[in-house]
Design a protein around this motif. Sequence first.
Motif, mmCIF file in Angstrom:
data_model
loop_
_atom_site.group_PDB
_atom_site.id
_atom_site.type_symbol
_atom_site.label_atom_id
_atom_site.label_comp_id
_atom_site.label_asym_id
_atom_site.label_seq_id
_atom_site.Cartn_x
_atom_site.Cartn_y
_atom_site.Cartn_z
ATOM 1 N N HIS A 181 0.885 -1.185 0.000
ATOM 2 C CA HIS A 181 0.000 0.000 0.000
ATOM 3 C C HIS A 181 0.913 1.222 0.000
ATOM 4 O O HIS A 181 1.164 1.813 1.053
ATOM 5 C CB HIS A 181 -0.916 -0.021 1.230
ATOM 6 N N PRO A 182 1.412 1.631 -1.156
ATOM 7 C CA PRO A 182 2.433 2.688 -1.195
ATOM 8 C C PRO A 182 1.905 4.077 -0.843
ATOM 9 O O PRO A 182 2.694 4.983 -0.600
ATOM 10 C CB PRO A 182 2.927 2.655 -2.643
ATOM 11 N N GLU A 183 0.568 4.234 -0.788
ATOM 12 C CA GLU A 183 -0.005 5.539 -0.405
ATOM 13 C C GLU A 183 -0.652 5.464 0.970
ATOM 14 O O GLU A 183 -1.332 6.398 1.401
ATOM 15 C CB GLU A 183 -1.077 5.949 -1.435
ATOM 16 N N GLY A 184 -0.494 4.356 1.657
ATOM 17 C CA GLY A 184 -1.196 4.155 2.917
ATOM 18 C C GLY A 184 -2.630 3.750 2.638
ATOM 19 O O GLY A 184 -2.953 3.215 1.561
ATOM 20 N N GLU A 187 -7.462 7.682 5.607
ATOM 21 C CA GLU A 187 -6.949 8.930 6.176
ATOM 22 C C GLU A 187 -5.448 8.853 6.455
ATOM 23 O O GLU A 187 -4.763 9.866 6.514
ATOM 24 C CB GLU A 187 -7.674 9.221 7.499
ATOM 25 N N ASN A 188 -4.987 7.624 6.645
ATOM 26 C CA ASN A 188 -3.583 7.432 7.048
ATOM 27 C C ASN A 188 -2.694 7.269 5.807
ATOM 28 O O ASN A 188 -2.798 6.274 5.085
ATOM 29 C CB ASN A 188 -3.487 6.199 7.958
ATOM 30 N N GLY A 189 -1.830 8.242 5.563
ATOM 31 C CA GLY A 189 -0.978 8.206 4.367
ATOM 32 C C GLY A 189 0.337 7.467 4.562
ATOM 33 O O GLY A 189 1.227 7.550 3.714
ATOM 34 N N GLN A 190 0.447 6.743 5.653
ATOM 35 C CA GLN A 190 1.697 6.001 5.912
ATOM 36 C C GLN A 190 1.753 4.736 5.040
ATOM 37 O O GLN A 190 0.905 3.851 5.163
ATOM 38 C CB GLN A 190 1.737 5.601 7.400
ATOM 39 N N PRO A 191 2.757 4.646 4.132
ATOM 40 C CA PRO A 191 2.861 3.427 3.313
ATOM 41 C C PRO A 191 3.102 2.199 4.188
ATOM 42 O O PRO A 191 3.777 2.299 5.227
ATOM 43 C CB PRO A 191 4.078 3.686 2.426
ATOM 44 N N ARG A 240 0.708 -5.731 9.383
ATOM 45 C CA ARG A 240 1.071 -4.569 8.565
ATOM 46 C C ARG A 240 2.426 -4.051 9.013
ATOM 47 O O ARG A 240 2.673 -3.878 10.200
ATOM 48 C CB ARG A 240 0.037 -3.471 8.743
ATOM 49 N N LEU A 241 3.256 -3.783 8.041
ATOM 50 C CA LEU A 241 4.603 -3.298 8.331
ATOM 51 C C LEU A 241 4.776 -1.929 7.663
ATOM 52 O O LEU A 241 4.877 -1.840 6.438
ATOM 53 C CB LEU A 241 5.596 -4.310 7.746
ATOM 54 N N ASP A 284 9.195 3.759 5.336
ATOM 55 C CA ASP A 284 9.493 5.022 4.650
ATOM 56 C C ASP A 284 10.130 4.727 3.293
ATOM 57 O O ASP A 284 9.946 5.465 2.338
ATOM 58 C CB ASP A 284 10.430 5.876 5.513
ATOM 59 N N PHE A 285 10.934 3.664 3.263
ATOM 60 C CA PHE A 285 11.498 3.166 2.006
ATOM 61 C C PHE A 285 11.292 1.646 1.978
ATOM 62 O O PHE A 285 11.370 0.992 3.017
ATOM 63 C CB PHE A 285 13.009 3.453 1.909
ATOM 64 N N MET A 286 11.066 1.139 0.796
ATOM 65 C CA MET A 286 10.934 -0.310 0.683
ATOM 66 C C MET A 286 11.760 -0.833 -0.489
ATOM 67 O O MET A 286 11.801 -0.209 -1.560
ATOM 68 C CB MET A 286 9.476 -0.705 0.474
ATOM 69 N N ILE A 287 12.434 -1.956 -0.261
ATOM 70 C CA ILE A 287 13.193 -2.615 -1.336
ATOM 71 C C ILE A 287 12.525 -3.953 -1.625
ATOM 72 O O ILE A 287 12.399 -4.796 -0.725
ATOM 73 C CB ILE A 287 14.667 -2.847 -0.932
#
Lengths: 486, 61
Positions: free
Chosen positions: A84-87, A90-94, A111-112, A115-118
């Motif tokens: 979920h790259p946009e969160g 209401e919650n924009g946390q990816p 759910r993890l 801020d960056f994901m590889i």
Amino acid sequence: MVVTRVVVLGAGVAGHTAASFLKKWLGSKVEVTVVSPKPDYNWIPSNIWVGVGLLQPSQVLFPLAPVYARNGIAFQQGKAVAIHPEGEGENGQPFVVVESTLGGEGGKLSRLPYDFMINATGPKLAFEATPGLGPGGNSLSVCTADHAFDTARVFDDLVQRMKRGERKRFLVGTGHGLCTCQGAAFEYIVNLEFELRARGVRDKAEIVYLSNEYELGDFGMDGIHIRRGGYITPSKIFTESLFAERGLDWITRAHVTGVEPGKAVYESLDGSEGEIAFDMAMLLPPFRGVGLKAFDRAGGEITERLFAASGFMKVDADYTAKPYESWRAADWPRTYQSSAYRNLFAAGIAFAPPHPVSKPRQTPKGTPITPAPPRTGMPSAMIGKTVAQNIVDMIGGSAEPTHTASMAEMGAACVASAGANPFTGTAASITVFPIVPDFETYPDYGRDIRHTFGEIGLAGHWIKIILHHLFLHKARMRPFWSLIPE
Amino acid sequence: MTGPKVYSPVEKAQLRSAYYATRPTGFTRYLRTSLPWQVIRFVLLNLKMIRIIGMSHRGKR
């Protein structure tokens, strides 16, 4: 202090390299979490030796959790199922959704946030692409340590029967027209032949190589040219020579359409169909992406935005469909940043290549028979490290990635075992530059002939042994690990 | 009734794709596992590989 959360999906060569360098370079400024469905690291190149009974799985595997605990990296055993790259809402946390693979947790989802994901998930071994292919069907594999161990047991049993006078036929190669990793099939067949000789039953064996390569020595790289013996010679010549010398037969340009008990059926590039009986078959599967889904903030599926049809992640490559004649080195990705989200990267096999390297071909019926491009080993590790460098720079304030590792601009050194014995063994030592041919810079062969080289000999085997121990030392993050090059 | 085809010596030789392949001479095969020669090759191969690895890490040609 702001702590940046980096999630690394996959603990293979690319993911493990990226995670370990990120932690080394950023220390407490970063929280690195590695997600892997298996508890162990597998040094896959040495699975070949497990597959002929020379090594035990424990010699190519080690548990990841203690290594990560010692180095301040979090480890979660599970497989990522959705990004979920946009969160969400209401919650924009990816965040990424992870399904536990721990026994007793019954596929529990968690759910993890990141801020960056590889994405370094490596391949899905798509045995299902060919009916009857694979350990669940009628052939064997060396893709995992467990597969290789099972293959060794079958091999051992056949050797015992050959010692009693029975004749056996071994079939080794690729189980689909779009397979990659022909190098592994090559290593396995020559090691198998070497072991049969060592065990005194070579005269009872017929060994056949079955491949989707147009010519032997293609290796998914359109072959290479080597300056040797006063000539610039294509790898086809060397590979055929090696096979002829060892009494190996070969069938190329083949797409396996099915593996029945004791029989492989295939379609050839010229449209003909064939079948070959075997007593043991080690056929590699094609690779696909692991099937990650992606969703936007509203819950709408955006998988196609992030991933190619193959399931691999789209990055900064040129994915415009174009004919072979128009392929360019510049099509290949340089930073491995997702084309859709700047805090997403893909490394190793998980990135979608823009196209194959080998010339695409198809049968009169339209079945494609084209090796997929290799992106394992040294390039995988180089890409993993480069992605880590880019994330470090972006955490430090850089707007865009600053480091590059295009496979059309980097070389590779590869040592392919051809028989494991400290005095009589051999290995093919190969260097190529660049990995993906660049015909604009090197019009004759696409590669720099001064740095593209190959020879076979005992010295290569010694190097292979040293590399086995050196890379396991590095992966275990033991003292001075970071000084060992990729 | 016709029996199985009887191959002539030349046909037998050419049946296998290996007939058309380059083969190493005995001396070439000997060199591959000759200890003194392979010690020299070991040093040279390492130098070649270190060079390629260095070029790739620096991203330079």
